[in-house]
Design a protein around this motif. Structure first.
Motif, PDB file in Angstrom:
ATOM      1  N   MET A  36     -21.400   8.046 -14.453  1.00  0.00           N
ATOM      2  CA  MET A  36     -20.564   7.011 -13.837  1.00  0.00           C
ATOM      3  C   MET A  36     -20.792   6.932 -12.330  1.00  0.00           C
ATOM      4  SD  MET A  36     -17.035   7.535 -16.003  1.00  0.00           S
ATOM      5  CE  MET A  36     -16.176   6.125 -15.350  1.00  0.00           C
ATOM      6  N   THR A  37     -20.636   5.718 -11.807  1.00  0.00           N
ATOM      7  CA  THR A  37     -20.769   5.510 -10.363  1.00  0.00           C
ATOM      8  C   THR A  37     -19.482   5.965  -9.664  1.00  0.00           C
ATOM      9  OG1 THR A  37     -19.793   3.305 -10.429  1.00  0.00           O
ATOM     10  CG2 THR A  37     -22.179   3.453 -10.769  1.00  0.00           C
ATOM     11  N   GLN A  38     -19.567   6.075  -8.334  1.00  0.00           N
ATOM     12  CA  GLN A  38     -18.366   6.464  -7.575  1.00  0.00           C
ATOM     13  C   GLN A  38     -17.225   5.489  -7.801  1.00  0.00           C
ATOM     14  OE1 GLN A  38     -18.381   7.354  -3.285  1.00  0.00           O
ATOM     15  NE2 GLN A  38     -20.132   8.683  -3.653  1.00  0.00           N
ATOM     16  N   ALA A  39     -17.547   4.191  -7.838  1.00  0.00           N
ATOM     17  CA  ALA A  39     -16.497   3.179  -8.029  1.00  0.00           C
ATOM     18  C   ALA A  39     -15.864   3.316  -9.414  1.00  0.00           C
ATOM     19  CB  ALA A  39     -17.068   1.784  -7.842  1.00  0.00           C
ATOM     20  N   GLU A  40     -16.701   3.582 -10.425  1.00  0.00           N
ATOM     21  CA  GLU A  40     -16.158   3.760 -11.781  1.00  0.00           C
ATOM     22  C   GLU A  40     -15.290   5.020 -11.853  1.00  0.00           C
ATOM     23  OE1 GLU A  40     -19.792   1.683 -14.342  1.00  0.00           O
ATOM     24  OE2 GLU A  40     -19.909   3.813 -13.831  1.00  0.00           O
ATOM     25  N   LEU A  41     -15.743   6.070 -11.184  1.00  0.00           N
ATOM     26  CA  LEU A  41     -14.970   7.321 -11.167  1.00  0.00           C
ATOM     27  C   LEU A  41     -13.635   7.122 -10.460  1.00  0.00           C
ATOM     28  CD1 LEU A  41     -17.851   9.823 -10.349  1.00  0.00           C
ATOM     29  CD2 LEU A  41     -16.510   9.789 -12.466  1.00  0.00           C
ATOM     30  N   ALA A  42     -13.659   6.371  -9.348  1.00  0.00           N
ATOM     31  CA  ALA A  42     -12.426   6.166  -8.573  1.00  0.00           C
ATOM     32  C   ALA A  42     -11.342   5.521  -9.439  1.00  0.00           C
ATOM     33  CB  ALA A  42     -12.706   5.314  -7.338  1.00  0.00           C
ATOM     34  N   ALA A  43     -11.772   4.684 -10.386  1.00  0.00           N
ATOM     35  CA  ALA A  43     -10.801   4.012 -11.254  1.00  0.00           C
ATOM     36  C   ALA A  43     -10.097   4.992 -12.200  1.00  0.00           C
ATOM     37  CB  ALA A  43     -11.490   2.911 -12.048  1.00  0.00           C
ATOM     38  N   LEU A  44     -10.636   6.200 -12.334  1.00  0.00           N
ATOM     39  CA  LEU A  44     -10.009   7.210 -13.199  1.00  0.00           C
ATOM     40  C   LEU A  44      -8.980   8.059 -12.451  1.00  0.00           C
ATOM     41  CD1 LEU A  44     -13.226   8.603 -14.974  1.00  0.00           C
ATOM     42  CD2 LEU A  44     -11.697   6.778 -15.784  1.00  0.00           C
ATOM     43  N   THR A  96       0.582  -2.734   7.878  1.00  0.00           N
ATOM     44  CA  THR A  96      -0.497  -1.758   7.727  1.00  0.00           C
ATOM     45  C   THR A  96      -0.059  -0.626   6.800  1.00  0.00           C
ATOM     46  OG1 THR A  96      -1.200  -2.270   9.973  1.00  0.00           O
ATOM     47  CG2 THR A  96      -2.048  -0.230   9.033  1.00  0.00           C
ATOM     48  N   MET A  97       1.177  -0.151   6.987  1.00  0.00           N
ATOM     49  CA  MET A  97       1.666   0.945   6.149  1.00  0.00           C
ATOM     50  C   MET A  97       1.759   0.517   4.690  1.00  0.00           C
ATOM     51  SD  MET A  97       4.475   3.123   8.270  1.00  0.00           S
ATOM     52  CE  MET A  97       5.502   1.887   8.999  1.00  0.00           C
ATOM     53  N   ASP A  98       2.273  -0.705   4.466  1.00  0.00           N
ATOM     54  CA  ASP A  98       2.428  -1.187   3.093  1.00  0.00           C
ATOM     55  C   ASP A  98       1.079  -1.428   2.416  1.00  0.00           C
ATOM     56  OD1 ASP A  98       5.127  -1.047   3.199  1.00  0.00           O
ATOM     57  OD2 ASP A  98       5.489  -3.201   3.451  1.00  0.00           O
ATOM     58  N   ALA A  99       0.031  -1.668   3.233  1.00  0.00           N
ATOM     59  CA  ALA A  99      -1.279  -1.987   2.652  1.00  0.00           C
ATOM     60  C   ALA A  99      -2.008  -0.733   2.145  1.00  0.00           C
ATOM     61  CB  ALA A  99      -2.134  -2.706   3.689  1.00  0.00           C
ATOM     62  N   ARG A 100      -1.534   0.451   2.539  1.00  0.00           N
ATOM     63  CA  ARG A 100      -2.203   1.672   2.091  1.00  0.00           C
ATOM     64  C   ARG A 100      -1.774   1.992   0.668  1.00  0.00           C
ATOM     65  NH1 ARG A 100      -0.944   4.982   7.549  1.00  0.00           N
ATOM     66  NH2 ARG A 100       1.090   4.873   6.567  1.00  0.00           N
ATOM     67  N   THR A 101      -2.739   2.217  -0.191  1.00  0.00           N
ATOM     68  CA  THR A 101      -2.433   2.468  -1.597  1.00  0.00           C
ATOM     69  C   THR A 101      -3.217   3.684  -2.075  1.00  0.00           C
ATOM     70  OG1 THR A 101      -4.268   1.238  -2.545  1.00  0.00           O
ATOM     71  CG2 THR A 101      -2.313  -0.050  -1.922  1.00  0.00           C
ATOM     72  N   PRO A 102      -2.882   4.211  -3.256  1.00  0.00           N
ATOM     73  CA  PRO A 102      -3.614   5.372  -3.777  1.00  0.00           C
ATOM     74  C   PRO A 102      -5.109   5.115  -3.982  1.00  0.00           C
ATOM     75  CG  PRO A 102      -1.549   5.086  -4.955  1.00  0.00           C
ATOM     76  CD  PRO A 102      -1.714   3.876  -4.082  1.00  0.00           C
ATOM     77  N   SER A 103      -5.549   3.872  -3.896  1.00  0.00           N
ATOM     78  CA  SER A 103      -6.995   3.637  -4.052  1.00  0.00           C
ATOM     79  C   SER A 103      -7.775   4.263  -2.893  1.00  0.00           C
ATOM     80  CB  SER A 103      -7.296   2.148  -4.193  1.00  0.00           C
ATOM     81  OG  SER A 103      -7.216   1.515  -2.945  1.00  0.00           O
ATOM     82  N   ASN A 104      -7.129   4.449  -1.739  1.00  0.00           N
ATOM     83  CA  ASN A 104      -7.783   5.180  -0.647  1.00  0.00           C
ATOM     84  C   ASN A 104      -8.115   6.604  -1.110  1.00  0.00           C
ATOM     85  OD1 ASN A 104      -7.120   2.919   0.803  1.00  0.00           O
ATOM     86  ND2 ASN A 104      -5.896   3.946   2.343  1.00  0.00           N
TER      87      ASN A 104
END
Ligand code: FE
Length: 213
Positions: free
Chosen positions: A190-198, A57-65
């Motif tokens: 931009m959409t939220q998903a597109e913004l998140a990629a930045l 679980t810990m390893d699965a957390r990434t900056p995409s959160n």
């Protein structure tokens, strides 16, 4: 007949990169960890499977959160207000529970640039960013960021105008920070998903800026 001596002695004979075996003696803390873990399992307080599951679980957390949190803060004024008010609660509602820790969101603007450090060790908002990078835990980052933040920023490729104030936040065992980077220009449609990629990991630590589209 002896083998030919390879010039590239960092490569194995088959051409794979060579890595030294790490079969050195266990450190004090490694021994302690094994002893405590085995005792907890032996006494039936936890199981090896539970420990392995927790590590997964810990390893699965990434900056995409964290990137999802930032993109929502950029686009949803109510969420932005909730995040500034109580970041632990606002991010818990998105499914990123920081547990009993206090999370504080600090926002970068033209006037102020926030940076996060843990001068003591490696405290980091792991629920939003995953495990901290090695440089975050290094003595150089921990000590220099509070003394000469602009030099550290320059080494990360970030040069700010003199008029921008740099504020450094020291994390603790109970309190973690997340930086809301400045929203890049020309991202209105931009959409939220597109913004998140930045939104990069470093931009949420304050050692970087959000990417421009
Ligand atoms: Fe720490």
């Amino acid at each position: 007949m002896p083998h030919d001596h390879h010039d590239n002695d960092h490569l194995s004979p088959s051409g794979h990169p060579y890595r030294a075996d790490d079969d050195t003696d266990l450190s004090y803390w490694q021994t302690m960890e094994i002893a405590v873990r085995e005792l907890l399992v032996e006494k039936g307080i936890t199981t090896s499977a539970e420990i392995a599951g927790q590590i997964e679980t810990m390893d699965a957390r990434t900056p995409s959160n964290g990137a999802q949190v930032v993109a929502r803060a950029w686009t949803d004024p109510d969420f932005h207000a909730a995040l500034i008010q109580d970041a632990s609660a606002a991010t818990r509602d998105m499914g990123f529970d920081i547990g009993p820790l206090k999370l504080i969101a600090v926002e970068n603007t033209d006037d102020i640039h926030n940076m996060i450090v843990c001068t003591l060790c490696s405290c980091y908002p792991r629920n939003l960013l995953g495990l901290p990078p090695d440089w975050y835990k290094s003595r150089a980052y921990r000590s220099r960021t509070v003394r000469e933040p602009r030099s550290v920023l320059a080494e990360f490729g970030v040069t700010l105008p003199e008029s921008t104030k740099v504020r450094v936040h020291d994390s603790t065992a109970d309190m973690r920070y997340i930086v809301i980077p400045k929203r890049p220009q020309e991202t209105d449609n931009m959409t939220q998903a597109e913004l998140a990629a930045l939104v990069t990991r470093d931009s949420m630590v304050g050692t970087g800026l959000a990417k421009t589209p």
